[in-house]
Motif scaffolding. Sequence first.
Motif, PDB file in Angstrom:
ATOM      1  N   VAL A 218       0.859  -1.185   0.000  1.00  0.00           N
ATOM      2  CA  VAL A 218       0.000   0.000   0.000  1.00  0.00           C
ATOM      3  C   VAL A 218       0.892   1.232   0.000  1.00  0.00           C
ATOM      4  N   HIS A 236      -7.881  -5.742   8.187  1.00  0.00           N
ATOM      5  CA  HIS A 236      -7.954  -4.318   8.512  1.00  0.00           C
ATOM      6  C   HIS A 236      -6.720  -3.877   9.297  1.00  0.00           C
ATOM      7  N   TRP A 249      -6.748   0.776   6.488  1.00  0.00           N
ATOM      8  CA  TRP A 249      -6.739   0.118   5.186  1.00  0.00           C
ATOM      9  C   TRP A 249      -7.389  -1.257   5.300  1.00  0.00           C
ATOM     10  N   ASP A 250      -7.969  -1.691   4.169  1.00  0.00           N
ATOM     11  CA  ASP A 250      -8.506  -3.044   4.036  1.00  0.00           C
ATOM     12  C   ASP A 250      -7.689  -3.739   2.951  1.00  0.00           C
ATOM     13  N   THR A 251      -6.790  -4.630   3.356  1.00  0.00           N
ATOM     14  CA  THR A 251      -5.884  -5.263   2.397  1.00  0.00           C
ATOM     15  C   THR A 251      -6.585  -6.282   1.508  1.00  0.00           C
ATOM     16  N   PRO A 257      -7.418   0.075  -1.241  1.00  0.00           N
ATOM     17  CA  PRO A 257      -7.378  -0.433   0.138  1.00  0.00           C
ATOM     18  C   PRO A 257      -7.773   0.580   1.207  1.00  0.00           C
ATOM     19  N   LEU A 258      -7.757   1.873   0.901  1.00  0.00           N
ATOM     20  CA  LEU A 258      -8.055   2.870   1.932  1.00  0.00           C
ATOM     21  C   LEU A 258      -9.519   2.781   2.334  1.00  0.00           C
ATOM     22  N   ARG A 261     -10.162   7.499   6.874  1.00  0.00           N
ATOM     23  CA  ARG A 261      -9.065   8.417   7.208  1.00  0.00           C
ATOM     24  C   ARG A 261      -9.626   9.580   8.005  1.00  0.00           C
TER      25      ARG A 261
END
Length: 540
Positions: A218, A236, A249-251, A257-258, A261
């Motif tokens: 990322v 997460h 982020w969600d990989t 992935p963001l 924020r």
Amino acid sequence: MAMRASPRPFRRIGSAGAAALAAGGAGGAGGAEWRGRPAPLQDETLGVASVPSQWRSVQGICGETKSCQTAGVATAEASVQARTHANAQVQTEAPEEPATVAPVSQYDTLRLAAFLRRVEAMVTRELNNNWQSHAFDGYEVNWMEQQQTVSCLHTLVYPLAQGQGLHVTGISWNATGSVLACAYGRLDDGDWSTLKSYVCTWNLDRQGLNPQQPSVVVEVPSAVMCLAFHPTQPSHIAGGLYSGEVLVWDTSRPEDPLLWRTGLTDDTHTDPVYQVLWLPEPRHSHRFQVLSVATDGRVLLWRGSGAGQLWLSKGFALAVQQLPRSTKLKKPPRGETEVGVTSVAFSSFDSSLFVLGTEGGFPLKCSLAAEAAALTRMPSSVPLRAPVQFTFSPHGGPVYSVSCSPFHRNLFLSAGTDGHVHLYSMLQAQPLTSLQLSHKYLFAVRWSPVRPLVFAAASGEGDIQLFDLQKSSQKPTISITQTQDGSPVYCLEFNSQQTQLLAAGDAKGTVKVWQLSTAFTEQGPREAEDLDQLEAEIAT
């Protein structure tokens, strides 16, 4: 064949006459002589003449060779496989000769009875003494000889981050214990706010693991100072940036992935974020919030929304004026009153109790239940509270790491730039003991999640110190060399699921996964009680 006399007279002409006859025939000279000499008719027996047959030879010359070929024979292969099979073996053994039992009459029963009567009182006395003894109460026999060894299992690098000279500033294991995430940033002097950075993950259980190719990369617009995996969602990750932002982020979504924020609002930290944690919500334990601490003196709790935004739900601020008077602090420069926070750790026994490490070198005991308003002018969308309840004696420099014991309500560790690890009790200001592990900074300290008397510390001299307080309370059990050139080790984390794994990241941009022997992972008998006893002995 045999020939008999005919009406015409014949004469034996012999071999010469036969030859002349064969040459001249009837018209020759011999023929005239034959006709001029008639002979009287008489019987004559002639020899046998044989005429060899030429038919077979002629037939052989004119013969033809013929052959006959049948049509192709069709074949097929077939096999039979049984659905079940079993192997059976029969091994015979040499028959044993029956033991020869001596007849009873051969034993001296009188002498045996006399011996038993003579020792009966002594044996009974010793058995009673052993039964009443408490010498071995709580003792468990361990027949396995434990080896205190550590080996390097993986060396993980991201070449692009290494090429930019980035440090590994934070690492975290996911909920399953199979995925390791690391943050790339900088911890030395310089303005790194505009430096592009990375968050990388490796799945150590995946076949064909490439230590130089992360499973997920990322890109982040600012240096990442810390990160933490979600306690139950394996994909997460929360991270804190040098710019003061907090991101999630969600990989599992590699294209985007963001997830959430904070954005650059009045609620956002104004200084680098040095640690993030996931905390369950008080009334909804399955829901989690992100807690962040920064050197701007604020401790903030964030809640994610569906709009991709992290909203501030609760906030705390540390002001010099609200610290206990016993705390000896230097006069704040330029009228600043905020206390810079560098690390945080929560109690395993009280979800509202936490300890903060500060730039001033002193650990602070704090509470999420604090209601007093913070004396600060920092803008915020929610009221900021003053969380400090107690101040502990300081280190000789900033405290970079704190860790609460998972097995004891009151004990926690702190590590600072003075190269010391302090073991504190929540009930007294002075440390129970102080261990100098390095002549340089100590950047991280962590309790073992499975051994009450084991902890690890990462030093600025490039090594990891593993302590087993059951063996010694003054010197490390083993020292692991992480970097050959002595570059600092900035972070380390035990794996709470695969307890034999310990990961550490350094200033060379390298993450090493160390495999611990059972001596560091298997809890001994009465070890938790030994920790209580150790606290009592040190405190007195």
